[in-house]
Design an enzyme around this catalytic site. Structure first.
Site: not given
Lengths: 364, 364
Positions: A115, A176, A204
């Site tokens: 990430r 979402d 998110h």
């Protein structure tokens, strides 16, 4: 190639009662989300049946041929409101006078990419696009960041666009929210138009907080309708988060169509007045927020709009320990992501101490 | 899985001023064209903002998981008009009480498969679906055949559905019409809303005849605006036909998005009144047609509608030798295709003498 759309209609226009043409820039325009979104924009379902638009499509060298194909399909669709299509690999060209910039494109996460590395790779794209927006876009451009990690990408983008108000930048958490509404409707056995006031708080990512404390079903607090506290506390959030992953398994690709629908929802929430008593979620810049969330990050929060493209934060929400604790966690993650991209926001040397991987399943 | 949509809202409904729910069946529902089309149907842009719909999705065993994914994405999109989604591999279940049947699914043509073989393979699918429609669909179901070869598939379908009026069956030539309008606008240097009265005659294949004799630009005959007769006679038709092939080259896949748009256009042309003086093309059953086209085939012709789902053929069209000759050629092809599928239409033993391959590029 594009002259079936780009024609000399300007003189003509003055005799009609159309609104003034608006420029809408879309990045990642050759991708699957855009393949749905562009046709929705062109059909008038987003900005209305009297709003002519120009679509400015940003692609890469690799995707340029596909982009030509998209433009041809838009032509063949004969949308009366679509007055111009421009395709380019130069953000300075695409963002020129843009009143909306829908930033869909981002490098997807390949196997083995951490990430932190993704934050850096995509962060550089959004830093460049922020600079381009700053240089050439409308001074009141609204920017919707969809490419992931979208909150921090939006932060990087706005930090590189100091001449554009930070409150004009959004990170998409509407999918979402929609998924959360669907799961609450399913559990309560009601149609989903009866679920309202659903907030997605924070990032998110898997630390996102779908808020069932403030959400309502048929106007009643969710907890009065769904008495299964264990489901709400343990299963609900996971169902929302894992939806994308389940879809990938079923469908073999990510959920482009429903993502495009949620982008349409997010834009329409800004250009039409929010229904009385309700709100919508958007990842927005925290500056003077009433919730005690850390300042200077992009955090999804409950918003209302008068329909003028702007929004205000909703004040009458309540918190309990459970909600506060979880909001704290997603806030901590966003602060860690921010430290990780300090070199891209002009805040010095990046220090990357991301605790764990929280990319949503289905977006890896 | 689907209960977020399928919920007990019937009692609720009676207190609202919604129209009565209509059932829309879609075959090939897990494919790319449907992936665009279903979201357009669900959003209300086809049947209007006060028309609740149920979507009945027909897939195959192989595509069933993908179909579940499509249904989940439809759920996550929270469309207020979408009241029910059913997925199945049984046409008798899917077509039950259908008021619209949009037949998208067909075996695509693999390498080495001849057109005659494709006619047979797909013909069997459409014979079965015709029987199922005949058994369980609304007696006034409108059937739109998109799967290729669509004219002859539509013929097979209607021949197997003797209790449903033959005029309720359509083969999609609207994408060809849209592409023809786009090319005429491009050549004339006008915006495409100024091009009208474009007919596609005949088969959805390379023998199709885009009619520039009757077409108009700004209300004038095309030939008075585009004086380049050579371009009209030699290049225009080829440009329309080859558009799909060019798109495949650019885009790496067939033009699903613009096909879906043209399906929406085709349906809307039947449920909204045709603008005064204009018409639209649809492949329809030739029974008492005023043009001298052979009877008992499905042939694209100019139609008008009062907006009631029905149509009538346009009478005031003109012909010249060039147009007649080309209409004759596409008619001959459709008659040859018909002989090729006699075993599927109940007309005896098939004799297949197709002269050459006329599948449209981009649909092979």
């Amino acid at each position: 190639m594009l002259s079936c759309i780009i024609s000399d209609v300007d003189e003509e226009e003055e005799t009609k009662s159309w609104k003034k043409l608006i420029n809408i820039a879309v990045s990642g325009a050759a991708g699957m989300i855009s393949n749905h979104l562009l046709f929705k924009l062109a059909s008038g379902e987003v900005f209305g049946p009297d709003q002519p638009i120009a679509l400015k499509l940003l692609g890469s060298e690799r995707s340029f041929q596909a982009l030509e194909g998209v433009a041809m399909e838009l032509e063949d669709s004969l949308f009366p409101l679509l007055r111009e299509v421009i395709i380019s690999i130069d953000p300075y060209e695409v963002f020129q006078d843009a009143e909306w910039a829908l930033l869909i494109g981002a490098k997807p996460r390949g196997p083995g990419i951490e990430r932190a590395a993704l934050l850096d790779i995509n962060g550089q794209i959004f830093a460049e696009q922020g600079k381009a927006l700053n240089a050439v876009a409308s001074r009141n451009v609204k920017v919707m960041v969809v490419g992931n990690p979208c909150n921090t990408n939006a932060l990087i983008c706005l930090k590189n666009a100091s001449n554009i108000p930070a409150k004009n930048f959004h990170a998409l958490t509407r999918l979402d929210e929609n998924r959360a509404k669907c799961q609450l409707a399913l559990k309560a056995g009601v149609f989903y138009d009866q679920v309202s006031n659903v907030t997605i708080w924070g990032n998110h990512s898997t630390t996102q907080v779908p808020d069932f404390l403030n959400a309502r079903i048929n106007g009643l607090p969710v907890k009065e309708v769904i008495k299964d506290a264990k489901w709400l506390e343990e299963e609900f959030t996971e169902k929302v988060q894992k939806r994308g992953g389940v879809l990938i398994q079923k469908w073999g690709r990510s959920s482009a169509a429903s993502t495009a629908v949620s982008i349409v929802d997010a834009i329409r929430s800004l250009v039409t007045p929010t229904p009385e008593g309700d709100w919508f979620s958007s990842g927005v810049y925290t500056s003077g927020n009433p919730y005690g969330v850390a300042e200077d990050i992009v955090f999804s929060m409950p918003c209302r709009s008068k329909g003028d493209g702007d929004y205000e934060l909703v004040k009458d929400v309540i918190f309990d320990d459970y909600l506060r604790k979880r909001i704290k966690k997603t806030e901590e993650e966003l602060l860690a992501e921010k430290r990780c991209v300090a070199h891209l926001t002009g805040e010095g040397i990046a220090v990357c101490d991301l605790p764990e991987d929280t990319m949503l399943p289905g977006e890896m």
